[in-house]
Design a protein around this motif. Structure first.
Motif, PDB file in Angstrom:
ATOM      1  N   THR A 189       0.823  -1.210   0.000  1.00 57.38           N
ATOM      2  CA  THR A 189       0.000   0.000   0.000  1.00 57.38           C
ATOM      3  C   THR A 189       0.860   1.266   0.000  1.00 57.38           C
ATOM      4  OG1 THR A 189      -1.780  -1.147   1.186  1.00 57.38           O
ATOM      5  CG2 THR A 189      -1.798   1.271   1.238  1.00 57.38           C
ATOM      6  N   GLU A 190       1.901   1.246   0.817  1.00 57.06           N
ATOM      7  CA  GLU A 190       2.766   2.427   0.944  1.00 57.06           C
ATOM      8  C   GLU A 190       3.904   2.440  -0.077  1.00 57.06           C
ATOM      9  OE1 GLU A 190       4.063   2.325   4.984  1.00 57.06           O
ATOM     10  OE2 GLU A 190       2.066   2.760   5.814  1.00 57.06           O
ATOM     11  N   GLU A 191       4.042   1.335  -0.816  1.00 56.31           N
ATOM     12  CA  GLU A 191       5.101   1.190  -1.821  1.00 56.31           C
ATOM     13  C   GLU A 191       6.477   1.429  -1.214  1.00 56.31           C
ATOM     14  OE1 GLU A 191       4.258   3.356  -5.400  1.00 56.31           O
ATOM     15  OE2 GLU A 191       2.296   2.411  -5.670  1.00 56.31           O
ATOM     16  N   THR A 192       6.689   0.751  -0.089  1.00 54.57           N
ATOM     17  CA  THR A 192       7.984   0.807   0.585  1.00 54.57           C
ATOM     18  C   THR A 192       8.596  -0.591   0.584  1.00 54.57           C
ATOM     19  OG1 THR A 192       6.883   0.448   2.726  1.00 54.57           O
ATOM     20  CG2 THR A 192       7.317   2.725   2.072  1.00 54.57           C
ATOM     21  N   PRO A 193       9.922  -0.706   0.546  1.00 52.37           N
ATOM     22  CA  PRO A 193      10.562  -2.023   0.478  1.00 52.37           C
ATOM     23  C   PRO A 193      10.196  -2.921   1.658  1.00 52.37           C
ATOM     24  CG  PRO A 193      12.137  -0.297  -0.054  1.00 52.37           C
ATOM     25  CD  PRO A 193      10.906   0.395   0.455  1.00 52.37           C
ATOM     26  N   VAL A 194      10.095  -4.204   1.385  1.00 48.32           N
ATOM     27  CA  VAL A 194       9.843  -5.193   2.432  1.00 48.32           C
ATOM     28  C   VAL A 194      11.135  -5.377   3.224  1.00 48.32           C
ATOM     29  CG1 VAL A 194       9.236  -7.602   2.880  1.00 48.32           C
ATOM     30  CG2 VAL A 194       8.142  -6.361   0.985  1.00 48.32           C
ATOM     31  N   PRO A 195      11.071  -5.417   4.563  1.00 45.24           N
ATOM     32  CA  PRO A 195      12.279  -5.658   5.364  1.00 45.24           C
ATOM     33  C   PRO A 195      13.030  -6.896   4.875  1.00 45.24           C
ATOM     34  CG  PRO A 195      10.448  -5.067   6.784  1.00 45.24           C
ATOM     35  CD  PRO A 195       9.872  -5.220   5.403  1.00 45.24           C
ATOM     36  N   GLU A 196      14.348  -6.818   4.864  1.00 48.96           N
ATOM     37  CA  GLU A 196      15.172  -7.837   4.221  1.00 48.96           C
ATOM     38  C   GLU A 196      14.914  -9.247   4.765  1.00 48.96           C
ATOM     39  OE1 GLU A 196      17.843  -9.213   1.350  1.00 48.96           O
ATOM     40  OE2 GLU A 196      16.741  -7.323   1.589  1.00 48.96           O
ATOM     41  N   GLY A 197      14.761  -9.367   6.075  1.00 50.33           N
ATOM     42  CA  GLY A 197      14.533 -10.689   6.660  1.00 50.33           C
ATOM     43  C   GLY A 197      13.259 -11.335   6.139  1.00 50.33           C
ATOM     44  N   ILE A 198      12.196 -10.560   6.072  1.00 49.61           N
ATOM     45  CA  ILE A 198      10.923 -11.065   5.551  1.00 49.61           C
ATOM     46  C   ILE A 198      11.047 -11.324   4.053  1.00 49.61           C
ATOM     47  CG2 ILE A 198       8.496 -10.504   5.154  1.00 49.61           C
ATOM     48  CD1 ILE A 198       8.514  -8.918   7.751  1.00 49.61           C
ATOM     49  N   HIS A 199      11.728 -10.432   3.353  1.00 50.48           N
ATOM     50  CA  HIS A 199      11.888 -10.545   1.900  1.00 50.48           C
ATOM     51  C   HIS A 199      12.559 -11.870   1.521  1.00 50.48           C
ATOM     52  CE1 HIS A 199      12.418  -9.196  -2.211  1.00 50.48           C
ATOM     53  NE2 HIS A 199      13.743  -9.278  -2.113  1.00 50.48           N
ATOM     54  N   VAL A 200      13.642 -12.202   2.201  1.00 48.24           N
ATOM     55  CA  VAL A 200      14.381 -13.440   1.908  1.00 48.24           C
ATOM     56  C   VAL A 200      13.529 -14.668   2.232  1.00 48.24           C
ATOM     57  CG1 VAL A 200      16.386 -14.831   2.541  1.00 48.24           C
ATOM     58  CG2 VAL A 200      16.640 -12.364   2.195  1.00 48.24           C
ATOM     59  N   ALA A 201      12.856 -14.638   3.373  1.00 47.07           N
ATOM     60  CA  ALA A 201      12.019 -15.780   3.759  1.00 47.07           C
ATOM     61  C   ALA A 201      10.873 -15.991   2.782  1.00 47.07           C
ATOM     62  CB  ALA A 201      11.473 -15.563   5.174  1.00 47.07           C
ATOM     63  N   MET A 202      10.281 -14.895   2.333  1.00 47.47           N
ATOM     64  CA  MET A 202       9.161 -14.995   1.400  1.00 47.47           C
ATOM     65  C   MET A 202       9.608 -15.580   0.063  1.00 47.47           C
ATOM     66  SD  MET A 202       6.341 -14.158   2.842  1.00 47.47           S
ATOM     67  CE  MET A 202       5.375 -14.127   1.344  1.00 47.47           C
ATOM     68  N   LYS A 203      10.784 -15.205  -0.405  1.00 49.84           N
ATOM     69  CA  LYS A 203      11.291 -15.776  -1.655  1.00 49.84           C
ATOM     70  C   LYS A 203      11.491 -17.283  -1.514  1.00 49.84           C
ATOM     71  CE  LYS A 203      14.859 -13.090  -2.566  1.00 49.84           C
ATOM     72  NZ  LYS A 203      15.988 -12.544  -3.371  1.00 49.84           N
ATOM     73  N   THR A 204      12.014 -17.703  -0.374  1.00 50.08           N
ATOM     74  CA  THR A 204      12.231 -19.129  -0.129  1.00 50.08           C
ATOM     75  C   THR A 204      10.902 -19.887  -0.130  1.00 50.08           C
ATOM     76  OG1 THR A 204      14.225 -18.686   1.174  1.00 50.08           O
ATOM     77  CG2 THR A 204      13.146 -20.819   1.500  1.00 50.08           C
ATOM     78  N   LEU A 205       9.906 -19.320   0.558  1.00 54.69           N
ATOM     79  CA  LEU A 205       8.594 -19.972   0.629  1.00 54.69           C
ATOM     80  C   LEU A 205       7.917 -20.014  -0.739  1.00 54.69           C
ATOM     81  CD1 LEU A 205       7.415 -18.443   4.007  1.00 54.69           C
ATOM     82  CD2 LEU A 205       7.646 -20.889   3.536  1.00 54.69           C
ATOM     83  N   ILE A 427       2.553  -3.027 -14.020  1.00 55.10           N
ATOM     84  CA  ILE A 427       3.096  -3.790 -12.891  1.00 55.10           C
ATOM     85  C   ILE A 427       4.076  -4.814 -13.452  1.00 55.10           C
ATOM     86  CG2 ILE A 427       2.593  -5.383 -10.994  1.00 55.10           C
ATOM     87  CD1 ILE A 427      -0.192  -4.135 -10.801  1.00 55.10           C
ATOM     88  N   LYS A 428       5.229  -4.925 -12.802  1.00 56.22           N
ATOM     89  CA  LYS A 428       6.217  -5.931 -13.195  1.00 56.22           C
ATOM     90  C   LYS A 428       6.626  -6.737 -11.969  1.00 56.22           C
ATOM     91  CE  LYS A 428      10.406  -4.610 -14.368  1.00 56.22           C
ATOM     92  NZ  LYS A 428      11.573  -4.110 -15.145  1.00 56.22           N
ATOM     93  N   PHE A 429       6.475  -8.054 -12.065  1.00 59.18           N
ATOM     94  CA  PHE A 429       6.881  -8.957 -10.994  1.00 59.18           C
ATOM     95  C   PHE A 429       8.214  -9.593 -11.345  1.00 59.18           C
ATOM     96  CE2 PHE A 429       2.231  -9.005 -10.322  1.00 59.18           C
ATOM     97  CZ  PHE A 429       2.184  -8.773  -8.954  1.00 59.18           C
ATOM     98  N   GLY A 430       9.081  -9.710 -10.353  1.00 60.64           N
ATOM     99  CA  GLY A 430      10.371 -10.353 -10.583  1.00 60.64           C
ATOM    100  C   GLY A 430      11.159 -10.487  -9.300  1.00 60.64           C
ATOM    101  N   ASP A 431      12.436 -10.711  -9.440  1.00 57.55           N
ATOM    102  CA  ASP A 431      13.302 -10.928  -8.281  1.00 57.55           C
ATOM    103  C   ASP A 431      13.808  -9.585  -7.760  1.00 57.55           C
ATOM    104  OD1 ASP A 431      14.757 -12.244  -6.367  1.00 57.55           O
ATOM    105  OD2 ASP A 431      16.464 -12.646  -7.673  1.00 57.55           O
ATOM    106  N   TYR A 432      12.829  -8.760  -7.325  1.00 56.17           N
ATOM    107  CA  TYR A 432      13.171  -7.443  -6.778  1.00 56.17           C
ATOM    108  C   TYR A 432      12.417  -7.241  -5.475  1.00 56.17           C
ATOM    109  CZ  TYR A 432      11.873  -7.170 -11.800  1.00 56.17           C
ATOM    110  OH  TYR A 432      11.607  -7.444 -13.103  1.00 56.17           O
ATOM    111  N   ASN A 433      12.731  -6.123  -4.829  1.00 61.15           N
ATOM    112  CA  ASN A 433      11.894  -5.634  -3.750  1.00 61.15           C
ATOM    113  C   ASN A 433      10.923  -4.625  -4.377  1.00 61.15           C
ATOM    114  OD1 ASN A 433      10.888  -4.859  -1.100  1.00 61.15           O
ATOM    115  ND2 ASN A 433      12.856  -5.571  -0.284  1.00 61.15           N
ATOM    116  N   ILE A 434      10.133  -3.970  -3.568  1.00 59.01           N
ATOM    117  CA  ILE A 434       9.142  -3.020  -4.084  1.00 59.01           C
ATOM    118  C   ILE A 434       9.838  -1.748  -4.568  1.00 59.01           C
ATOM    119  CG2 ILE A 434       7.139  -1.602  -3.483  1.00 59.01           C
ATOM    120  CD1 ILE A 434       6.349  -3.718  -1.453  1.00 59.01           C
ATOM    121  N   GLY A 435       9.408  -1.271  -5.723  1.00 60.49           N
ATOM    122  CA  GLY A 435       9.975  -0.036  -6.252  1.00 60.49           C
ATOM    123  C   GLY A 435       8.996   0.649  -7.187  1.00 60.49           C
ATOM    124  N   ARG A 436       9.202   1.912  -7.427  1.00 61.09           N
ATOM    125  CA  ARG A 436       8.325   2.692  -8.301  1.00 61.09           C
ATOM    126  C   ARG A 436       9.184   3.528  -9.251  1.00 61.09           C
ATOM    127  NH1 ARG A 436       3.241   3.298 -10.308  1.00 61.09           N
ATOM    128  NH2 ARG A 436       2.289   2.895  -8.270  1.00 61.09           N
TER     129      ARG A 436
END
Length: 478
Positions: A189-205, A427-436
């Motif tokens: 919603t705020e278009e801010t990067p996901v914290p790194e710890g959560i980001h890495v875990a989410m990619k793994t899942l 919208i583009k999905f890929g191996d990134y964090n959130i960006g605009r």
């Protein structure tokens, strides 16, 4: 293992309706229909009568002949000595109802009678003429369509579609808390990067979800053993069931063509141009031979077509080109299973080779299908292609899917010509964090499940009819 499923809320809402219709749950085989209906019925009714027409063929005879509910209950009571049919307290589950079309016809009469709640489930109810092979065997000859013998009781049933686990349900199965998901929602919603710890875990899942798919048996195999060999064994069995259905329920003339279409899906998606080509099914193949077979696969819920749109605009359905389409499996696990057991190791290790584009496109299709969406893309003869078109926040929004960080050339072309394509957001999905980047929102692939694709709320302003009528009267007086 009991998995939390979002359809449970649908069942609770159905039970709360004062004048509820018999409920028919459609869904691909092995998506969990039987388990969830039995669990719900046992939790919400004093008595449950469970009938599986595939395993208990003798139960079908109770629905032959008279459609009178008292007669049906009498017949079932004779077969099921311990069953209790108590008005207002008994739920009757009719599982695998596609194997007894007469039972579905009887839903109308159970609704009119009103004493018992009915939940029916079926894997192939969308297939045209389902149950005719069974009637043929029973009659010892050509199946005859007796008037009303297996007609769908239009207006007397509520139909819902159940899907395999989506990625959010997979997260629930892995004990992810709502707090983590809410953090992801806030970041989106705020278009801010996901914290790194959560980001890495989410990619793994996410990679685990891609490797395993959403069918409950495969998910449970992973959770209970942590062994991908166990997951592979489950999927081998599931594919055998799917191929068995193609032989059991399809018309004889279509059976070999259905298998050919099904087996061709991975190589169709591996092409640079992923448009489904009949000539790639078998050498010299033509649509006249295979179109009914592909329709059977779609009606059974195994695959879904993604139609090319003539323009990048709304309505998507109205702009679809009927004879130009791609084909995706309805669950990402089906495609991965068809690619072979070693593909799971490749996914988890990031070694996808030429199939990485196909897998991640199919993952996006998986997400949209499980959100109840139809699939569309945009492609021009020049080769420019936008992977998907979605209706998002009242606009037609192109979506690009990349397995890794990469440029989306087609989006760049469309962005340069807003006057030509009429697109305001991408919208583009890929191996990134959130960006605009201006009109382009880049999101990590695991955030696909957070897209809100519900129809926009439309609030109509009230019209003051009294004032309108008064004005008309005044005008007529003068």
């Amino acid at each position: 293992m009991a998995l939390r499923r979002r359809i449970s809320e649908t069942l609770r809402q159905w039970k709360a309706k004062p004048n509820r219709l018999p409920l028919v749950i459609m869904g691909i085989r092995q998506c969990g229909k039987t388990f969830i209906t039995q669990q719900f019925a046992n939790d919400n009714y004093k008595h449950v009568v469970y009938i599986n027409f595939f395993k208990q063929e003798e139960r079908k005879t109770a629905f032959y002949g008279s459609k009178d509910v008292d007669t049906i209950i009498l017949n079932l009571s004779a077969q099921m000595r311990n069953a209790k049919f108590v008005p207002g307290e008994t739920c009757i589950i009719l599982d695998e109802i596609q194997d007894c079309p007469e039972a579905r016809t009887c839903l109308k009469f159970f609704k009119e009678d009103g004493r018992f709640d009915i939940i029916a489930t079926g894997s192939l109810l969308g297939v045209q003429g389902y149950g005719q092979e069974e009637k043929k065997r029973r009659k010892g000859g050509a199946a005859r369509q007796e008037k009303g013998s297996n007609s769908v009781p239009v207006g007397y049933e509520e139909i819902v579609e159940m899907y395999p686990l989506d990625f959010e349900e997979f997260l629930w199965a892995n004990n992810m808390s709502e707090e983590v998901i809410n953090v992801l929602r806030r970041c989106l919603t705020e278009e801010t990067p996901v914290p790194e710890g959560i980001h890495v875990a989410m990619k793994t899942l996410l990679y685990r979800y891609v490797a395993v798919g959403g069918l409950p048996a495969a998910v449970n195999a992973l959770l209970e053993t942590g062994d991908m060999n166990a997951v592979n064994t489950v999927w081998q069995s599931i594919l055998k069931e799917y191929r068995s259905d193609m032989v059991k329920y399809a018309d004889d003339k279509d059976k070999p063509h259905i298998r050919a279409c099904f087996n061709a899906i991975p190589k169709q998606l591996a092409k640079e141009n992923k448009k489904f080509q009949w000539s790639k099914v078998e050498s010299g193949g033509r649509g006249v031979f295979y179109k009914d077979s592909l329709q059977w696969l779609e009606d059974s819920g195994i695959i879904r077509r993604c139609y090319n749109s003539s323009i990048t605009g709304l309505p998507l359905e109205g702009n679809a080109i009927d004879n130009i389409f791609k084909v995706y499996t309805a669950d990402i696990g089906i495609l991965v299973a068809m690619l072979g057991g070693s593909t799971r190791a490749d996914i988890l290790q990031g070694n996808l080779g030429g199939y990485k584009g196909a897998i991640f496109e199919n993952l996006m299709a998986d997400t949209l299908i499980k959100k109840g969406q139809s699939l569309y893309y945009f492609q021009k003869d020049s080769g420019m292609e936008l992977d998907f078109l979605i209706r998002y926040k009242g606009e037609c929004v192109p979506v690009e899917v990349k397995a890794r960080t990469a440029q989306a050339k087609s989006i760049a072309t469309v962005r340069k010509h807003p006057e030509k394509y009429g697109v305001k957001h991408f919208i583009k999905f890929g191996d990134y964090n959130i960006g605009r980047d201006g009109d382009l929102l880049t999101l990590p692939t695991y955030m696909q499940f957070l897209l809100n694709l519900e129809p926009e709320d439309i609030v109509l302003e009230p019209i003051d009819m009294d004032a309108l009528n008064s004005l008309a009267r005044e005008m007529l007086k003068n």
